[in-house]
Design a protein around this motif. Structure first.
Motif, PDB file in Angstrom:
ATOM      1  N   ARG A 222       0.838  -1.190   0.000  1.00  0.00           N
ATOM      2  CA  ARG A 222       0.000   0.000   0.000  1.00  0.00           C
ATOM      3  C   ARG A 222       0.880   1.249   0.000  1.00  0.00           C
ATOM      4  O   ARG A 222       1.987   1.236   0.512  1.00  0.00           O
ATOM      5  CB  ARG A 222      -0.896   0.010   1.243  1.00  0.00           C
ATOM      6  CG  ARG A 222      -2.098  -0.909   1.128  1.00  0.00           C
ATOM      7  CD  ARG A 222      -3.000  -0.831   2.333  1.00  0.00           C
ATOM      8  NE  ARG A 222      -2.404  -1.416   3.507  1.00  0.00           N
ATOM      9  CZ  ARG A 222      -1.810  -0.764   4.488  1.00  0.00           C
ATOM     10  NH1 ARG A 222      -1.765   0.543   4.483  1.00  0.00           N
ATOM     11  NH2 ARG A 222      -1.284  -1.398   5.514  1.00  0.00           N
TER      12      ARG A 222
ATOM     13  N   TYR B 276      -1.283  -3.597  -7.088  1.00  0.00           N
ATOM     14  CA  TYR B 276      -1.041  -4.332  -5.840  1.00  0.00           C
ATOM     15  C   TYR B 276      -2.338  -4.414  -5.013  1.00  0.00           C
ATOM     16  O   TYR B 276      -3.040  -3.402  -4.847  1.00  0.00           O
ATOM     17  CB  TYR B 276       0.067  -3.666  -4.999  1.00  0.00           C
ATOM     18  CG  TYR B 276       0.039  -4.204  -3.593  1.00  0.00           C
ATOM     19  CD1 TYR B 276       0.509  -5.495  -3.328  1.00  0.00           C
ATOM     20  CD2 TYR B 276      -0.558  -3.494  -2.548  1.00  0.00           C
ATOM     21  CE1 TYR B 276       0.399  -6.035  -2.054  1.00  0.00           C
ATOM     22  CE2 TYR B 276      -0.662  -4.032  -1.276  1.00  0.00           C
ATOM     23  CZ  TYR B 276      -0.188  -5.300  -1.044  1.00  0.00           C
ATOM     24  OH  TYR B 276      -0.300  -5.855   0.207  1.00  0.00           O
TER      25      TYR B 276
ATOM     26  N   GLY C 290      -3.733  -4.311  -1.896  1.00  0.00           N
ATOM     27  CA  GLY C 290      -4.329  -3.334  -0.986  1.00  0.00           C
ATOM     28  C   GLY C 290      -4.727  -2.032  -1.675  1.00  0.00           C
ATOM     29  O   GLY C 290      -5.558  -1.284  -1.183  1.00  0.00           O
TER      30      GLY C 290
ATOM     31  N   LYS D 115     -11.727  -4.062  -0.270  1.00  0.00           N
ATOM     32  CA  LYS D 115     -11.045  -4.344   0.993  1.00  0.00           C
ATOM     33  C   LYS D 115     -10.810  -3.059   1.784  1.00  0.00           C
ATOM     34  O   LYS D 115     -11.735  -2.515   2.376  1.00  0.00           O
ATOM     35  CB  LYS D 115      -9.747  -5.103   0.690  1.00  0.00           C
ATOM     36  CG  LYS D 115      -9.141  -5.778   1.903  1.00  0.00           C
ATOM     37  CD  LYS D 115      -7.961  -6.639   1.519  1.00  0.00           C
ATOM     38  CE  LYS D 115      -7.264  -7.262   2.702  1.00  0.00           C
ATOM     39  NZ  LYS D 115      -8.092  -8.066   3.584  1.00  0.00           N
ATOM     40  N   LYS D 116      -9.592  -2.558   1.817  1.00  0.00           N
ATOM     41  CA  LYS D 116      -9.299  -1.415   2.666  1.00  0.00           C
ATOM     42  C   LYS D 116     -10.068  -0.168   2.220  1.00  0.00           C
ATOM     43  O   LYS D 116     -10.534   0.618   3.038  1.00  0.00           O
ATOM     44  CB  LYS D 116      -7.788  -1.147   2.704  1.00  0.00           C
ATOM     45  CG  LYS D 116      -6.989  -2.316   3.307  1.00  0.00           C
ATOM     46  CD  LYS D 116      -7.372  -2.524   4.726  1.00  0.00           C
ATOM     47  CE  LYS D 116      -6.987  -3.820   5.383  1.00  0.00           C
ATOM     48  NZ  LYS D 116      -5.690  -4.341   5.384  1.00  0.00           N
TER      49      LYS D 116
ATOM     50  N   SER E  94      -1.435  -3.832  10.114  1.00  0.00           N
ATOM     51  CA  SER E  94      -1.129  -4.797   9.054  1.00  0.00           C
ATOM     52  C   SER E  94       0.167  -5.529   9.367  1.00  0.00           C
ATOM     53  O   SER E  94       1.138  -4.928   9.840  1.00  0.00           O
ATOM     54  CB  SER E  94      -0.963  -4.073   7.722  1.00  0.00           C
ATOM     55  OG  SER E  94      -2.141  -3.382   7.407  1.00  0.00           O
TER      56      SER E  94
HETATM   57  O1  SAT Z   1      -2.558  -4.741   1.395  1.00  0.00           O
HETATM   58  S1  SAT Z   1      -3.723  -4.798   2.269  1.00  0.00           S
HETATM   59  O2  SAT Z   1      -4.074  -3.482   2.737  1.00  0.00           O
HETATM   60  O3  SAT Z   1      -4.857  -5.398   1.588  1.00  0.00           O
HETATM   61  C1  SAT Z   1      -3.361  -5.778   3.610  1.00  0.00           C
HETATM   62  C2  SAT Z   1      -2.882  -4.959   4.731  1.00  0.00           C
HETATM   63  O4  SAT Z   1      -1.935  -4.197   4.565  1.00  0.00           O
HETATM   64  O5  SAT Z   1      -3.458  -5.069   5.835  1.00  0.00           O
END
Ligand code: SAT
Ligand code: MN
Length: 605
Positions: free
Chosen positions: A88, A216, A218, A224-225, A267
Motif C-alpha cells: 500500500r 497491488y 491493498g 477491501k481497505k 497490518s
Molecule cells: O494490502 S492490504 O491493505 O490489503 C493488507 C494490509 O496491509 O493489511
C-alpha cells in the motif's frame, strides 16, 4: 463524474448490460467509466466458475499469471506485481471530502474536484486495447442487514480473480440493488503502473473510489481497505455502526459455551495468526477450540440484545506469506492449498510450487525469486518479498467458524487492541471501562511493517490500527467510539495486548502464536468475572499466577517482567501522548483527555 470523451459501447454490449441489470446508476457508472478509459471491450462479470476459468486461462496465456502444480496445488496460480508496486502507498492515498478539516490531520486530503480531474486526466484512454471488467460484489452475505454492495470496474484480470476470492461476486448483487439501489463505485485502471502517477482516492461523500497506476492488492482490491474500511468507517459514523480493522474469532469452552472476540492489530502484526490460533495441547485435551470468523475486517453493530454484533464482510484471506508455516499457522497454510493466488512469493522450479521465507528450513537449494531471478540460499536477498501474499478462499480454512456466513454476525465479549512494541506495553491489560478502552485504542503505537511502503520498524501511532484506514477525521472517529459506547447496554470489555516485548538482545520475551491462547483465556475469564486482577496505573493487569503456563518452558520471572507496568516509562508515554493529541485540538473527545489526565496522575504517585 468524469470529464467526458465521446465513446459509444458496441451495441451488443449494451444489450448484454440490460440483461444483467437495469439499475440505471450501475449503467451510468459503467458508461462514464468506459467513456473515460475507452476500453476495447466491456466484460460483465457474473461470478460463474466458467467465466472465472476462462479468465484464468487467458491470464496464463498472456503471462499475467502462472499456473502452479495442479496436483499439489489445485486451482492455484502465481502472479508477480511490478517491482515498484508491492505494498500500500499511504502517502498517495487520499480522502477527498469537500472540507479539508473533515479529513483530519492524519489523512492525506485532496479537493474532490481536483482529484476527479487529476485521475480523469491520468486514466483517459488508458484502457484502449484492453478489456474493462465490471465486477458486482457484496461485502458481507447478500441479504444481511450488515452487507453493502459495490461495483468495481477494472482493466486487470488479476483484480477480477482476487475479488472473486475476497468478496462475494455474483449477479445476486444486482438483484439486491434493484432498479434504483445505491452501491459503492470503484474505478480501477492500472494505467502504466507509474509510481509517480499512482493515486488511491476516496470520495466518502460520493460513495466513490478511484485507483490508478497500481496493481497491488491493498491498492486495487477496492472492496477491501478502500471500501470496507475507509468508505465504510465514514458510513458507519453516519449510520451508527462501526467498520474496524479487526479479526474476529470464537472460543469454544469445554462446556460448549462460545465466546467471541474482535482484535485490532496493524497490518502484518499477526491478525491472521491469532484468528486461526491452535491452542496448546492441554487446552485441546480439555476441549477448547478456536474458530475463525475473520482475519482483517469487522463490521460491528448494536444488536437488539444491547450487545455488539460483528460480521466479517470479506470472503477470503489476503494474508502475508512469509513466516506462515506448519508450526506458526497450519490453518492458514492449509487454506492456501487450493484455489489460491500467490503474489510475489518465490517459485520452486523443481515441482512448480511456491516458497517463502519461513515456510521450510532449510530453504530449497534453487528457487526463482519474486523478481523472476534464479535464487539460492547464498544469494543474500529474500526469495519472497516481505509483503508477498496469498489470496485464499475462506471456505478452505479448516477452523472456519460455522458462523462465518451468519447474517446476524456474532456477539462480542471482548475487544482487543494490540501493537508491536518492544517495550513499555505489558503482555495484556484491561481498560477500566468503555471510555477508557477507547483511550487505550487511541494511544496504540506500533512498529511499521512491510505492508506499506516506507521504512520498517519505526514506532508510530496507529490508533485502533486504523491510521491508514479511517475515512474521516480521526478525532471524530474517537468521538464515534465514545458515542457508540452510550448505545451499547452490554458493552464488550476492552483489552490491550502486546506479543512483541523484547529483551536487551532483541529476543522476543513471549512465545506468541498458539500460546496466545493463555492470554485469551485470561481475557475471557475477566469477561465472565471469574478471575481477579491487579489495578495499575494503566488498567487491570493479570497476577502472574493467573496466566496458565502449563506445558510451557517459561519462567514466572519473565512473565512478571512482561506484566510489569513501569510508571516512569508510562509517565514519559503520557507526555508523548499529550503531544500526539495536540494535533486533534478541540475535536478530541473530552473523555479521552480525561483518561490522559488520569494516566498522568496515576504515574506521578
Ligand atoms: O494490502 S492490504 O491493505 O490489503 C493488507 C494490509 O496491509 O493489511
Ligand atoms: Mn489489514
Amino acid at each position: 463524474m468524469y470529464l467526458g470523451v465521446k465513446w459509444s459501447p458496441p451495441k451488443e454490449e449494451v444489450n448484454f448490460i440490460m440483461a444483467f441489470t437495469n439499475n440505471r446508476k450501475v449503467l451510468d457508472f459503467v458508461e462514464k467509466s468506459a467513456q473515460l478509459a475507452m476500453p476495447d471491450k466491456i466484460v460483465w462479470i457474473d461470478g460463474s466458475e466458467a467465466q472465472l476459468a476462462a479468465l484464468r486461462e487467458e491470464a496464463v496465456k498472456t503471462g499475467e499469471m502462472i499456473e502452479l502444480n495442479q496436483e499439489k496445488l489445485p486451482g492455484c496460480y502465481y502472479h508477480r506485481t511490478a517491482k515498484n508496486d508491492v505494498a500500500r502507498v499511504e502517502d498517495r492515498t487520499f480522502i477527498c471530502c469537500k472540507k479539508e478539516e473533515d479529513a483530519g490531520p492524519i489523512n492525506y486530503w485532496m479537493d474532490p474536484e481536483k482529484a476527479y480531474k487529476l485521475c480523469g486526466e491520468i486514466a483517459r484512454g488508458k484502457m484502449k486495447g484492453r478489456t474493462m471488467y465490471v465486477i458486482p460484489y457484496s461485502m458481507g452475505v447478500v441479504g444481511s442487514p450488515f452487507s453493502k454492495i459495490g461495483v468495481e470496474v477494472t482493466d486487470s484480470i488479476y483484480v477480477v480473480l482476487n475479488m472473486a476470492i475476497m468478496t462475494r461476486v455474483g449477479l445476486d448483487c444486482y438483484a439486491a440493488l434493484g432498479e434504483d439501489g445505491d452501491f459503492i463505485k470503484g474505478f480501477h485502471c492500472k494505467c502504466d503502473v507509474d509510481p509517480e502517477k499512482r493515486y488511491i482516492m476516496h470520495f466518502p461523500e460520493d460513495d466513490t473510489i478511484i485507483s490508478v497506476n497500481s496493481a497491488y492488492g491493498g491498492n486495487v482490491l477496492l472492496g477491501k481497505k478502500c471500501f470496507a474500511l475507509r468508505i465504510a468507517s465514514y458510513l458507519g459514523k453516519q449510520e451508527g455502526w462501526m467498520a474496524e480493522h479487526m479479526l474476529i474469532l470464537g472460543v469454544t469452552f469445554p462446556n460448549g459455551e462460545k465466546h467471541y472476540v474482535a482484535a485490532a492489530f496493524p497490518s502484518a502484526c499477526g491478525k491472521t495468526n491469532l484468528a486461526m490460533l491452535i491452542p496448546p495441547k492441554h487446552y485441546l485435551e480439555k476441549g477448547y477450540k478456536v474458530e475463525t470468523v475473520g482475519d482483517d475486517i469487522a463490521w460491528i453493530r448494536v444488536g437488539k440484545d444491547g450487545r455488539l454484533w460483528a460480521v466479517n464482510p470479506e470472503n477470503g484471506f489476503f494474508g502475508v506469506a512469509p513466516g506462515t508455516n506448519e508450526k506458526s499457522n497450519p490453518n492458514a497454510l492449509a487454506a492456501t492449498k487450493r484455489g489460491t493466488i500467490f503474489t510475489n512469493v518465490a517459485i520452486n522450479p523443481e515441482d512448480n510450487t511456491v516458497w517463502w521465507e519461513g515456510l521450510t528450513k532449510p530453504a530449497p537449494a534453487k528457487l526463482i525469486d519474486w523478481l523472476g531471478n534464479p535464487w539460492t540460499p547464498e544469494s543474500g536477498v529474500k526469495a519472497a518479498h516481505p509483503n508477498s501474499r496469498f489470496t485464499a478462499p475462506a471456505v478452505n480454512c479448516p477452523c472456519l467458524s460455522p458462523e462465518f456466513d451468519s447474517k446476524e454476525g456474532v456477539p462480542l465479549d471482548a475487544i482487543i487492541f494490540g501493537g508491536r512494541r518492544a517495550s513499555t506495553t505489558p503482555l495484556v491489560y484491561q481498560s477500566r471501562d468503555w471510555d477508557h478502552g477507547v483511550f487505550v485504542g487511541s494511544i496504540m503505537s506500533s512498529e511499521t511493517t512491510a505492508a506499506a511502503t516506507g521504512a520498517v520498524g519505526v514506532l508510530r501511532h496507529d490508533p485502533m490500527a486504523m491510521k491508514p484506514f479511517c475515512g474521516y477525521h480521526m478525532a471524530d472517529y474517537f468521538g464515534h467510539w465514545i458515542e457508540m459506547g452510550k448505545k451499547i447496554e452490554n458493552p464488550p470489555k476492552i483489552f490491550n495486548v502486546n506479543w512483541f516485548r523484547q529483551d536487551e538482545n532483541g529476543e522476543f520475551l513471549w512465545p506468541g502464536f498458539g500460546d496466545n491462547m493463555r492470554v485469551l483465556e485470561w481475557i475471557l475469564k475477566r469477561c465472565a468475572g471469574t478471575v481477579d486482577a491487579q489495578e495499575t496505573a494503566i488498567g487491570y493487569v493479570p497476577y502472574a499466577k493467573d496466566i496458565d503456563l502449563e506445558g510451557l518452558d517459561y519462567s514466572k520471572e519473565t512473565l512478571e517482567r512482561i506484566l510489569y507496568v513501569d510508571k516512569a516509562r508510562w509517565a514519559a508515554e503520557a507526555e508523548e501522548i499529550e503531544g500526539y493529541y495536540e494535533q486533534f485540538g478541540d475535536r478530541l473527545p473530552k473523555e479521552l483527555r480525561a483518561s490522559l489526565e488520569t494516566l498522568k496522575k496515576n504515574c506521578a504517585n
